[in-house]
Motif scaffolding. Sequence first.
Motif, PDB file in Angstrom:
ATOM      1  N   ILE A  60       0.877  -1.193   0.180  1.00 59.90           N
ATOM      2  CA  ILE A  60       0.156   0.149  -0.077  1.00 59.90           C
ATOM      3  C   ILE A  60       0.868   1.152   0.095  1.00 59.90           C
ATOM      4  O   ILE A  60       1.626   1.760   1.129  1.00 59.90           O
ATOM      5  N   PRO A  61       0.813   2.057  -1.129  1.00 58.86           N
ATOM      6  CA  PRO A  61       1.565   3.183  -1.168  1.00 58.86           C
ATOM      7  C   PRO A  61       1.172   4.336  -0.449  1.00 58.86           C
ATOM      8  O   PRO A  61      -0.166   4.362   0.194  1.00 58.86           O
ATOM      9  N   SER A  85     -11.563   7.963   2.057  1.00 62.39           N
ATOM     10  CA  SER A  85     -11.047   7.669   0.680  1.00 62.39           C
ATOM     11  C   SER A  85     -10.906   6.284   0.162  1.00 62.39           C
ATOM     12  O   SER A  85     -10.724   5.474   1.165  1.00 62.39           O
ATOM     13  N   PRO A  86     -10.834   5.876  -1.032  1.00 64.15           N
ATOM     14  CA  PRO A  86     -10.549   4.672  -1.387  1.00 64.15           C
ATOM     15  C   PRO A  86      -9.260   4.088  -0.686  1.00 64.15           C
ATOM     16  O   PRO A  86      -9.136   2.746  -0.398  1.00 64.15           O
ATOM     17  N   GLU A  87      -8.150   4.919  -0.812  1.00 68.98           N
ATOM     18  CA  GLU A  87      -6.962   4.442  -0.046  1.00 68.98           C
ATOM     19  C   GLU A  87      -7.113   3.922   1.304  1.00 68.98           C
ATOM     20  O   GLU A  87      -6.544   3.333   1.832  1.00 68.98           O
ATOM     21  N   LEU A  88      -7.544   4.989   2.063  1.00 67.15           N
ATOM     22  CA  LEU A  88      -7.867   4.806   3.500  1.00 67.15           C
ATOM     23  C   LEU A  88      -8.774   3.407   3.618  1.00 67.15           C
ATOM     24  O   LEU A  88      -8.565   2.511   4.503  1.00 67.15           O
ATOM     25  N   GLN A  89      -9.639   3.278   2.719  1.00 69.54           N
ATOM     26  CA  GLN A  89     -10.542   1.913   2.720  1.00 69.54           C
ATOM     27  C   GLN A  89      -9.796   0.892   2.496  1.00 69.54           C
ATOM     28  O   GLN A  89      -9.863  -0.301   3.220  1.00 69.54           O
ATOM     29  N   LYS A  90      -8.816   0.979   1.638  1.00 68.98           N
ATOM     30  CA  LYS A  90      -7.970  -0.134   1.337  1.00 68.98           C
ATOM     31  C   LYS A  90      -6.925  -0.864   2.456  1.00 68.98           C
ATOM     32  O   LYS A  90      -6.892  -1.766   2.727  1.00 68.98           O
TER      33      LYS A  90
END
Length: 168
Positions: A60-61, A85-90
């Motif tokens: 995860i970047p 955000s999609p990144e936080l959810q990921k």
Amino acid sequence: MADYFLGIRLPKELEETCENYRRAFKAPRTVSHLTVIAPFAWERAVEDLEEVIKTAVGSIPAFEIQGCGLGSFGTRVLFVNVDLSPELQKLHRALAQHLRQEGVSIDRRPYHPHITLATRLSPGQYARCQKELEGFSPHYSFLCEAVSLFEFTAERRWQERVKISLAG
């Protein structure tokens, strides 16, 4: 067996602002943070847990975290909003999945990221805290490059044990 949670540390200015409100509202003495995984029990060596976390976040970047304004959970909790955000959810999903694979019981309610300012409030306390927060409408953005493992200590406090970097 020990209790842990996973969180994201805030930039210094946002942390100090939130911490000032947390102290005024007598919130639990934990450094201001964004919880990614709520408290859970771990029965093996903490080094094993650290490896699980490293594996979960290894691909995860770094990503931007943003938010603005305030919110609440009923009249019991006041918080600073955090955009999901999609990144936080990921990040949340990856950590939850890896911990579940290790037998950890993780809350299955939808993830609602936030920065707690006051908790365990009575209706009267809630009204007083809301009044003190009038005019406070934070807008922020910062780069998330790591997740922190917090441990519940013998002194009955949450303490950051280690910060684990995200991928590149």
